[in-house]
Design a protein around this motif. Sequence first.
Motif, short mmCIF file in Angstrom:
data_model
loop_
_atom_site.label_atom_id
_atom_site.label_comp_id
_atom_site.label_asym_id
_atom_site.label_seq_id
_atom_site.Cartn_x
_atom_site.Cartn_y
_atom_site.Cartn_z
N SER A 117 0.84 -1.19 0.00
CA SER A 117 0.00 0.00 0.00
C SER A 117 0.88 1.25 0.00
CB SER A 117 -0.93 0.00 1.22
OG SER A 117 -0.17 0.00 2.41
N ARG A 118 2.18 1.04 -0.01
CA ARG A 118 3.14 2.14 0.07
C ARG A 118 3.70 2.57 -1.28
NH1 ARG A 118 8.43 2.02 4.00
NH2 ARG A 118 8.88 4.22 3.87
N TYR A 119 3.87 1.61 -2.17
CA TYR A 119 4.53 1.88 -3.45
C TYR A 119 3.59 1.65 -4.61
CZ TYR A 119 8.62 1.18 -0.47
OH TYR A 119 9.54 1.24 0.54
N ARG A 120 3.99 2.23 -5.74
CA ARG A 120 3.37 1.90 -7.01
C ARG A 120 4.35 1.03 -7.77
NH1 ARG A 120 1.37 5.62 -4.44
NH2 ARG A 120 -0.76 6.32 -4.74
N GLY A 121 3.87 0.01 -8.41
CA GLY A 121 4.78 -0.95 -9.03
C GLY A 121 4.47 -1.22 -10.48
N LYS A 122 4.37 -0.18 -11.26
CA LYS A 122 3.99 -0.35 -12.66
C LYS A 122 5.17 -0.59 -13.59
CE LYS A 122 0.01 2.53 -11.88
NZ LYS A 122 -0.54 3.86 -11.95
N THR A 123 6.34 -0.06 -13.24
CA THR A 123 7.51 -0.18 -14.11
C THR A 123 8.73 -0.62 -13.30
OG1 THR A 123 8.29 2.10 -13.78
CG2 THR A 123 6.65 1.75 -15.53
N HIS A 124 9.78 -0.96 -14.02
CA HIS A 124 11.03 -1.38 -13.38
C HIS A 124 11.57 -0.29 -12.47
CE1 HIS A 124 15.19 -2.80 -13.10
NE2 HIS A 124 14.68 -3.99 -13.34
N GLY A 125 11.39 0.98 -12.85
CA GLY A 125 11.88 2.10 -12.05
C GLY A 125 11.12 2.30 -10.76
N ILE B 21 15.81 -9.40 -4.26
CA ILE B 21 15.82 -10.16 -5.50
C ILE B 21 17.24 -10.53 -5.90
CG2 ILE B 21 15.35 -9.98 -7.98
CD1 ILE B 21 12.82 -8.33 -7.17
N ALA B 22 18.19 -9.61 -5.74
CA ALA B 22 19.60 -9.90 -6.06
C ALA B 22 20.11 -11.05 -5.20
CB ALA B 22 20.47 -8.66 -5.86
N ALA B 23 19.79 -11.06 -3.92
CA ALA B 23 20.23 -12.14 -3.03
C ALA B 23 19.59 -13.47 -3.43
CB ALA B 23 19.89 -11.81 -1.59
N GLN B 24 18.32 -13.43 -3.77
CA GLN B 24 17.64 -14.66 -4.19
C GLN B 24 18.19 -15.17 -5.52
OE1 GLN B 24 13.68 -12.99 -3.78
NE2 GLN B 24 13.24 -14.39 -2.10
N GLN B 25 18.49 -14.26 -6.45
CA GLN B 25 19.07 -14.68 -7.71
C GLN B 25 20.44 -15.31 -7.50
OE1 GLN B 25 18.47 -10.95 -9.80
NE2 GLN B 25 17.09 -11.97 -11.22
N ASP C 144 14.39 -0.04 -3.49
CA ASP C 144 15.73 -0.61 -3.34
C ASP C 144 15.74 -1.89 -2.51
OD1 ASP C 144 16.95 1.31 -4.89
OD2 ASP C 144 17.57 2.55 -3.18
N GLN C 145 14.95 -1.93 -1.42
CA GLN C 145 14.97 -3.13 -0.59
C GLN C 145 14.45 -4.35 -1.34
OE1 GLN C 145 13.28 -0.30 0.15
NE2 GLN C 145 11.34 -0.71 1.15
N TRP C 146 13.52 -4.16 -2.25
CA TRP C 146 13.07 -5.28 -3.08
C TRP C 146 14.17 -5.69 -4.04
CZ3 TRP C 146 7.41 -3.96 -4.93
CH2 TRP C 146 6.59 -3.82 -3.81
N ARG C 147 14.87 -4.72 -4.63
CA ARG C 147 15.96 -5.04 -5.57
C ARG C 147 17.05 -5.87 -4.89
NH1 ARG C 147 15.62 -1.99 -10.20
NH2 ARG C 147 14.32 -0.14 -10.03
N TRP C 148 17.42 -5.47 -3.65
CA TRP C 148 18.47 -6.21 -2.93
C TRP C 148 17.99 -7.61 -2.57
CZ3 TRP C 148 23.30 -5.20 -3.28
CH2 TRP C 148 23.72 -3.90 -3.51
#
Length: 81
Positions: free
Chosen positions: A10-18, A28-32, A22-26
Amino acid sequence: MVWIEAKTTSRYRGKTHGDIPDQWRWQIAAQQFCTDGIPACYLIVLDADLHISLIEVDRIYEAEIMLIEAAEILGSELDEG
């Protein structure tokens, strides 16, 4: 093989890669890093506007190297007490 990460927010909009925080990106990087051989993942986001988006997230090898280096520093500090 396909890897999918699903998020609701409910905090973010998630329509594009941009729009990916950052916390989601990190995360995902750890999981990858842990799922060697999977070059990208798909992020499904139910966002603050109640939109559902599918975003492809490519593997970021530079982030994986940074995670390894940070883990080495943390491990050394723990070993030293």
